[in-house]
Design a protein around this motif. Sequence first.
Motif, PDB file in Angstrom:
ATOM      1  N   GLU A 106      45.948  39.991  26.695  1.00 16.91           N
ATOM      2  CA  GLU A 106      45.963  38.713  25.979  1.00 16.91           C
ATOM      3  C   GLU A 106      46.897  37.704  26.642  1.00 16.91           C
ATOM      4  OE1 GLU A 106      46.855  40.029  22.027  1.00 16.91           O
ATOM      5  OE2 GLU A 106      44.736  39.978  21.428  1.00 16.91           O
ATOM      6  N   ARG A 107      48.002  38.191  27.223  1.00 19.25           N
ATOM      7  CA  ARG A 107      48.896  37.277  27.943  1.00 19.25           C
ATOM      8  C   ARG A 107      48.184  36.662  29.149  1.00 19.25           C
ATOM      9  NH1 ARG A 107      53.037  41.216  26.889  1.00 19.25           N
ATOM     10  NH2 ARG A 107      52.777  42.075  28.974  1.00 19.25           N
ATOM     11  N   ILE A 108      47.356  37.463  29.823  1.00 20.57           N
ATOM     12  CA  ILE A 108      46.585  36.947  30.959  1.00 20.57           C
ATOM     13  C   ILE A 108      45.538  35.948  30.481  1.00 20.57           C
ATOM     14  CG2 ILE A 108      44.897  37.597  32.737  1.00 20.57           C
ATOM     15  CD1 ILE A 108      46.439  40.227  33.061  1.00 20.57           C
ATOM     16  N   LEU A 109      44.882  36.240  29.354  1.00 20.49           N
ATOM     17  CA  LEU A 109      43.799  35.398  28.859  1.00 20.49           C
ATOM     18  C   LEU A 109      44.282  34.036  28.363  1.00 20.49           C
ATOM     19  CD1 LEU A 109      41.680  38.100  27.016  1.00 20.49           C
ATOM     20  CD2 LEU A 109      41.062  36.874  29.106  1.00 20.49           C
ATOM     21  N   VAL A 110      45.582  33.902  28.103  1.00 24.68           N
ATOM     22  CA  VAL A 110      46.128  32.600  27.698  1.00 24.68           C
ATOM     23  C   VAL A 110      45.799  31.548  28.742  1.00 24.68           C
ATOM     24  CG1 VAL A 110      48.296  31.325  27.392  1.00 24.68           C
ATOM     25  CG2 VAL A 110      47.942  33.496  26.203  1.00 24.68           C
ATOM     26  N   ARG A 111      45.818  31.911  30.026  1.00 28.82           N
ATOM     27  CA  ARG A 111      45.467  30.981  31.096  1.00 28.82           C
ATOM     28  C   ARG A 111      44.005  31.129  31.508  1.00 28.82           C
ATOM     29  NH1 ARG A 111      50.928  31.514  32.943  1.00 28.82           N
ATOM     30  NH2 ARG A 111      51.842  29.475  33.440  1.00 28.82           N
ATOM     31  N   LEU A 112      43.544  32.384  31.569  1.00 29.81           N
ATOM     32  CA  LEU A 112      42.231  32.650  32.149  1.00 29.81           C
ATOM     33  C   LEU A 112      41.092  32.051  31.321  1.00 29.81           C
ATOM     34  CD1 LEU A 112      41.162  35.993  33.763  1.00 29.81           C
ATOM     35  CD2 LEU A 112      39.625  34.844  32.192  1.00 29.81           C
ATOM     36  N   PRO A 114      40.909  29.543  28.906  1.00 34.37           N
ATOM     37  CA  PRO A 114      40.738  28.076  28.908  1.00 34.37           C
ATOM     38  C   PRO A 114      40.223  27.537  30.242  1.00 34.37           C
ATOM     39  CG  PRO A 114      42.824  28.670  27.889  1.00 34.37           C
ATOM     40  CD  PRO A 114      42.277  29.919  28.501  1.00 34.37           C
ATOM     41  N   TYR A 115      40.658  28.166  31.338  1.00 38.59           N
ATOM     42  CA  TYR A 115      40.219  27.699  32.656  1.00 38.59           C
ATOM     43  C   TYR A 115      38.707  27.814  32.779  1.00 38.59           C
ATOM     44  CZ  TYR A 115      39.798  27.348  37.746  1.00 38.59           C
ATOM     45  OH  TYR A 115      39.444  26.965  39.022  1.00 38.59           O
ATOM     46  N   PHE A 116      38.152  28.988  32.434  1.00 35.44           N
ATOM     47  CA  PHE A 116      36.705  29.188  32.572  1.00 35.44           C
ATOM     48  C   PHE A 116      35.931  28.493  31.459  1.00 35.44           C
ATOM     49  CE2 PHE A 116      38.230  32.490  35.401  1.00 35.44           C
ATOM     50  CZ  PHE A 116      37.345  32.359  36.464  1.00 35.44           C
ATOM     51  N   ALA A 117      36.566  28.262  30.307  1.00 38.33           N
ATOM     52  CA  ALA A 117      35.894  27.495  29.252  1.00 38.33           C
ATOM     53  C   ALA A 117      35.657  26.058  29.721  1.00 38.33           C
ATOM     54  CB  ALA A 117      36.728  27.515  27.975  1.00 38.33           C
ATOM     55  N   ARG A 118      36.634  25.487  30.443  1.00 41.78           N
ATOM     56  CA  ARG A 118      36.472  24.119  30.968  1.00 41.78           C
ATOM     57  C   ARG A 118      35.340  24.052  31.994  1.00 41.78           C
ATOM     58  NH1 ARG A 118      42.178  24.275  30.857  1.00 41.78           N
ATOM     59  NH2 ARG A 118      42.253  24.786  33.079  1.00 41.78           N
ATOM     60  N   ASP A 136      43.803  29.769  43.387  1.00 45.49           N
ATOM     61  CA  ASP A 136      44.577  28.599  43.818  1.00 45.49           C
ATOM     62  C   ASP A 136      45.256  27.924  42.629  1.00 45.49           C
ATOM     63  OD1 ASP A 136      43.814  29.028  46.419  1.00 45.49           O
ATOM     64  OD2 ASP A 136      42.151  27.594  46.368  1.00 45.49           O
ATOM     65  N   PHE A 137      44.534  27.850  41.512  1.00 50.71           N
ATOM     66  CA  PHE A 137      45.085  27.249  40.292  1.00 50.71           C
ATOM     67  C   PHE A 137      46.312  28.020  39.814  1.00 50.71           C
ATOM     68  CE2 PHE A 137      45.084  27.954  35.646  1.00 50.71           C
ATOM     69  CZ  PHE A 137      45.499  26.700  35.222  1.00 50.71           C
ATOM     70  N   LEU A 138      46.232  29.348  39.818  1.00 52.05           N
ATOM     71  CA  LEU A 138      47.350  30.173  39.354  1.00 52.05           C
ATOM     72  C   LEU A 138      48.563  30.028  40.262  1.00 52.05           C
ATOM     73  CD1 LEU A 138      45.474  33.480  38.372  1.00 52.05           C
ATOM     74  CD2 LEU A 138      46.292  31.663  36.850  1.00 52.05           C
ATOM     75  N   ILE A 139      48.321  29.978  41.560  1.00 56.82           N
ATOM     76  CA  ILE A 139      49.435  29.835  42.508  1.00 56.82           C
ATOM     77  C   ILE A 139      50.120  28.479  42.316  1.00 56.82           C
ATOM     78  CG2 ILE A 139      50.014  29.629  44.948  1.00 56.82           C
ATOM     79  CD1 ILE A 139      47.837  31.729  45.504  1.00 56.82           C
ATOM     80  N   LYS A 140      49.329  27.422  42.097  1.00 55.43           N
ATOM     81  CA  LYS A 140      49.902  26.097  41.853  1.00 55.43           C
ATOM     82  C   LYS A 140      50.682  26.064  40.543  1.00 55.43           C
ATOM     83  CE  LYS A 140      46.415  23.578  44.504  1.00 55.43           C
ATOM     84  NZ  LYS A 140      45.239  22.675  44.432  1.00 55.43           N
ATOM     85  N   GLU A 141      50.284  26.912  39.594  1.00 52.19           N
ATOM     86  CA  GLU A 141      50.991  27.011  38.321  1.00 52.19           C
ATOM     87  C   GLU A 141      52.327  27.740  38.459  1.00 52.19           C
ATOM     88  OE1 GLU A 141      49.803  26.365  34.626  1.00 52.19           O
ATOM     89  OE2 GLU A 141      49.308  24.728  35.991  1.00 52.19           O
TER      90      GLU A 141
END
Length: 404
Positions: A106-112, A114-118, A136-141
């Motif tokens: 669930e901690r991973i899905l907090v970012r994952l 919303p990204y794919f929903a967009r 790339d998005f995760l690394i920039k984060e």
Amino acid sequence: MKEKRISGTLQEKNGRFYMVVRMPTPAGQYRQKWISTGLPVTGNKRKAKQMLDSKLIELQEQLDEQQRRAGWAVADVGEILFVALIDRWLRRKRLELAPTTIEGYERILVRLRPYFARLNLVTNAVSPAVIEGYVDFLIKEGLSANTVRHHLTLLKSVFNDEIRNGAPILNPVKCVKGPKNETFEANTYTIDEVGALFDLFRGDPLDDIVQIAVLYGLRRSEILGLRWLDIDFERRVFHVRHKVVQVKVDGVWQLIRSNDLKTEASRRSFPLSDAMRERLLARKAAAEARRAADEGYSDADAAYVFVDQNGVLLWPNYVTDHFRHKMAASTLPKLRFHDLRHTCATILLQNGCSLREIQAYLGHATYMTTTRYAHVDGKSKQHALDLLGEVLFENTNETQEDNK
């Protein structure tokens, strides 16, 4: 998609009733199955019909459960929104895995999620290029390489689950190379610093806990999971076979008590040092005295060693937070509670223990994990150099003497 239903009829064969059930297959076809009722035809038609109705309900419930788990026909998976596929994967995993594992997902899905929903992509549109964009998005984060790899592992699992169920899709994550793992560097203390640490926590609620963490290298969950039944004061030994962890379930923090340790190698025993034996005996006596003197003292957690003044089991986050607060107010080099385990491993290595011995002591499942935890410093290298120099130069001197 048309709902698959099970149907059936009664048939007579050799003077008895049989249920002939028509069952759908994963390929969308149907097969027949003959099931004996065991009833003679004469005078049993109503009873046989009741048996058929009950059997059809039972089989339909089983099929519905299979379809609920699968969600959609495997042929349609590629056209399903990928976020819906992720949600189904998580629902399935909740039935299979421990709460602590689900909390990590669930901690991973907090970012994952919303990204794919967009992106609003169907599963077939999630290509290796899309996954690389997510990396790339995760690394920039600012996420670490190790954390990014955890995200990729989860994504790979989502696809693999569908493929194992027969879905005609490919796993794009297999084509994506994750960032290189970072070199693990933990903070550790010297022996002198450990002494100062013990002084800092003397008389503190975490006094015994800090001592055990350094002396035995136990994980936080293993320390809080110690019960009085795990300690044999007569034989001077204690056993690690239970854990206490804190997880968030549906947004609420809960304590999970379990005999399911991190790995089978985590299940181990230790000799009880004289000093630690006296500490634990004193702790036991103090708890019994408080229980006898205070009617409000709780007996609910009486089986556990590490409870507070009211008899309530200490929560893992309390240990971490209190340790961090105490360290912040001190002049000692800053380190995490878990780094006490690393400190134990490093001191063992510096004083002659082999990595194999340290592996068993810490309860590591693999030898490679131990090599990450035990940090070789200049003292260890000097010892190795002294041994090598002694052998080489002794042999060289003997050869020169022989040649004279």
